[in-house]
Motif scaffolding. Structure first.
Motif: not given
Length: 169
Positions: A114-124
């Protein structure tokens, strides 16, 4: 909708069909103790909670809590996701698993995904998490994930104060 997958897990949006599982999870002793009582007594209560909570957050914020299930057999294990709370400036990592799934690495594996998703897709760029001081299992996992204690905060729905943990992504 599938959010992400790992070798063992599928992480997807919750649906109304997940109400029976949500009732079981949200009324488990650890969930009641560390997250709180959402007043879910029936499958219908859980269905309404999903509609008003995670499903609405998907629609309004594009994020929310997601179902974590075994990829090979679709057995639901718990939840893990990203929450935007009005009381916090940053997006919050939230998770909870049925007690029979503790100690098998599902929390760590799903949180990393989920953290990787946030970084990759949401640019968190930053992620926070909150927990009570007596939730040692959660604190250990947050530290393993790279989040560090920042301060105690007063959360409107919680007593006592919660520890705020954060990390730069």
């Amino acid at each position: 909708m599938i959010i992400t997958e790992t070798e063992r897990l599928r992480i997807r949006q919750l649906t109304e069909d997940d109400a029976a599982f949500a009732l079981k999870l949200y009324t488990s002793e650890p969930f009641l103790r560390f997250v709180g009582d959402k007043q879910l007594k029936t499958v219908e209560d859980a269905r309404q909670y999903l509609l008003d909570g995670p499903i609405r957050m998907y629609q309004t914020r594009g994020i929310g809590l997601y179902l974590v299930e075994l990829k090979e057999c679709c057995t639901p294990l718990g939840i893990c996701g990203l929450i935007k709370r009005d009381s916090l400036d940053d997006i919050d990592l939230g998770y909870g698993f049925l007690p029979e799934n503790f100690g098998q690495g599902y929390g760590y594996e799903s949180a990393l995904a989920v953290m990787a998703y946030g970084r990759r897709k949401l640019k968190m760029k930053k992620l926070v998490a909150i927990t009570t001081a007596d939730n040692q299992r959660c604190i250990k996992l947050l530290n393993k994930l790279g989040l560090h204690f920042v301060e105690n905060i007063e959360e409107p729905e919680a007593a006592p104060a919660l520890g705020l943990y954060a990390m730069e992504l």
